[in-house]
Design an enzyme around this catalytic site. Structure first.
Site, PDB file in Angstrom:
ATOM      1  N   ARG A 177       0.810  -1.220   0.000  1.00 51.43           N
ATOM      2  CA  ARG A 177       0.000   0.000   0.000  1.00 51.43           C
ATOM      3  C   ARG A 177       0.851   1.282   0.000  1.00 51.43           C
ATOM      4  O   ARG A 177       0.500   2.286   0.603  1.00 51.43           O
ATOM      5  CB  ARG A 177      -0.974   0.020   1.179  1.00 51.43           C
ATOM      6  CG  ARG A 177      -1.921  -1.175   1.195  1.00 51.43           C
ATOM      7  CD  ARG A 177      -2.804  -1.216  -0.054  1.00 51.43           C
ATOM      8  NE  ARG A 177      -3.633  -2.425  -0.062  1.00 51.43           N
ATOM      9  CZ  ARG A 177      -3.338  -3.545  -0.730  1.00 51.43           C
ATOM     10  NH1 ARG A 177      -2.225  -3.595  -1.464  1.00 51.43           N
ATOM     11  NH2 ARG A 177      -4.122  -4.588  -0.698  1.00 51.43           N
ATOM     12  N   SER A 227     -11.602  -1.365   2.400  1.00 54.35           N
ATOM     13  CA  SER A 227     -10.909  -1.719   3.644  1.00 54.35           C
ATOM     14  C   SER A 227     -10.436  -0.444   4.335  1.00 54.35           C
ATOM     15  O   SER A 227      -9.687   0.338   3.751  1.00 54.35           O
ATOM     16  CB  SER A 227      -9.713  -2.620   3.353  1.00 54.35           C
ATOM     17  OG  SER A 227     -10.130  -3.839   2.801  1.00 54.35           O
ATOM     18  N   GLU A 297      -6.000   2.785   5.895  1.00 58.14           N
ATOM     19  CA  GLU A 297      -5.698   2.698   4.472  1.00 58.14           C
ATOM     20  C   GLU A 297      -6.357   3.867   3.752  1.00 58.14           C
ATOM     21  O   GLU A 297      -5.850   4.373   2.762  1.00 58.14           O
ATOM     22  CB  GLU A 297      -6.214   1.363   3.923  1.00 58.14           C
ATOM     23  CG  GLU A 297      -5.783   1.072   2.504  1.00 58.14           C
ATOM     24  CD  GLU A 297      -6.049  -0.369   2.104  1.00 58.14           C
ATOM     25  OE1 GLU A 297      -6.623  -0.574   1.020  1.00 58.14           O
ATOM     26  OE2 GLU A 297      -5.686  -1.277   2.863  1.00 58.14           O
TER      27      GLU A 297
END
Length: 305
Positions: A177, A227, A297
């Protein structure tokens, strides 16, 4: 706000009027469906327009934010001071043999389907990811044992001085990420992916299966940003949250999804504050119970109301 009026007057020389919106409500442009207004929303149609708008923002010292389709973005209730540059008009997808060249504002799912239609394999994992290519590269988006790093070849970016650069896969510094795009605040303009020839039926079957699994396991019927938390090393965020007894917990109109604990959803007219308060409550509870830090995130920007 006078500086915004002056800014609008200047960009009207090269940006169409229909691509400029004053006091744009960000709840209209984010998948969470919350957030205050941005002073100015601009939708460039060419790379040159992107560069000009950024250059003018830099020159005038006006803060600016790049947004795709707002699928990984939480805007606070006080909105955004400055300019939001939405790249959704840059959505071209071109196939050249086993390469697919994509502009940053193209939807990831659309690229996956175009790859399928050309019998190219490698992009199936991304069929249900709700973001754009620019955001996917910045975050090295992934799902179902695949990620952008597996198929990326080169990326064309522009920095905050207007310099355009082509970066190779190695130069992108892709990790979980993260990427050099995030670290250096580059703006993605275009990317080239290297795929492989495959059988249409197998590719289509894989996409259908992944979409079915996503529908069954994720709360797609509610606004969310996917998410909410990154996966902590050695753990799964959703399991930590569920084991902490937080599944279904609500603050205001925000809820930890009863279908998938890794998702915080806008269940009933939530405010951004509801969502942020719930994020912090989840982080605090998991830290207290398991001594694990949950990092978000989702990207959080804007001012408190």
């Amino acid at each position: 706000m006078n500086y915004i009026q002056d800014f609008v007057a200047e960009i009207s020389n090269y940006i169409k009027n229909e691509n400029v919106e004053l006091n744009a409500p960000m709840k209209k442009y984010t998948s969470f469906k919350v957030g205050g207004a941005v002073d100015l929303l601009v939708k460039p149609e060419t790379y040159e327009e992107v560069s000009k708008v950024i250059g003018l923002c830099e020159e005038r010292k006006i803060p600016y934010y790049i947004i795709g389709n707002g699928s990984n973005l939480l805007v606070r209730d006080g909105g955004i001071r400055g300019v939001a540059i939405k790249l959704s008009k840059l959505n071209g997808i071109n196939i050249n043999g086993e390469e697919i060249i994509v502009q940053s504002g193209a939807a990831i799912g659309e690229v996956s389907l175009k790859s399928r239609d050309a019998s190219l394999t490698g992009f199936e994992f991304a069929c249900g990811i709700p973001g754009t290519i620019g955001g996917a590269i910045a975050m090295n988006a992934g799902a179902y044992n695949g990620e952008i790093a597996d198929i990326i070849d080169t990326v064309t970016v522009v920095d905050h001085k207007g310099k355009v650069m082509k970066l190779t896969k190695d130069q992108l510094e892709l990790g979980y990420r993260t990427s050099v795009v995030l670290k250096k605040n580059y703006i993605v303009l275009e990317a080239t992916f290297k795929l492989k020839k495959g059988e249409y039926e197998k590719i289509a079957g894989r996409i259908s299966d992944l979409m079915r699994r996503r529908r069954e396991k994720q709360p797609l019927e509610y606004p969310s940003a996917g998410s909410t938390f990154k996966r902590p090393e050695g753990f799964f965020a959703a399991k930590l949250i569920e084991d902490s007894g937080l599944k279904g917990v609500s603050i205001g109109g925000a809820q930890v999804s009863e279908k998938h604990s890794g998702f915080i959803i806008n269940k009933e007219n939530a405010t951004a504050k509801d969502i942020l308060d719930l994020i912090h409550f989840v982080q605090k509870t998991v830290k207290s119970k398991y001594d694990v830090n949950l990092d978000t995130e989702v990207r959080i920007i804007g001012e408190e109301k």
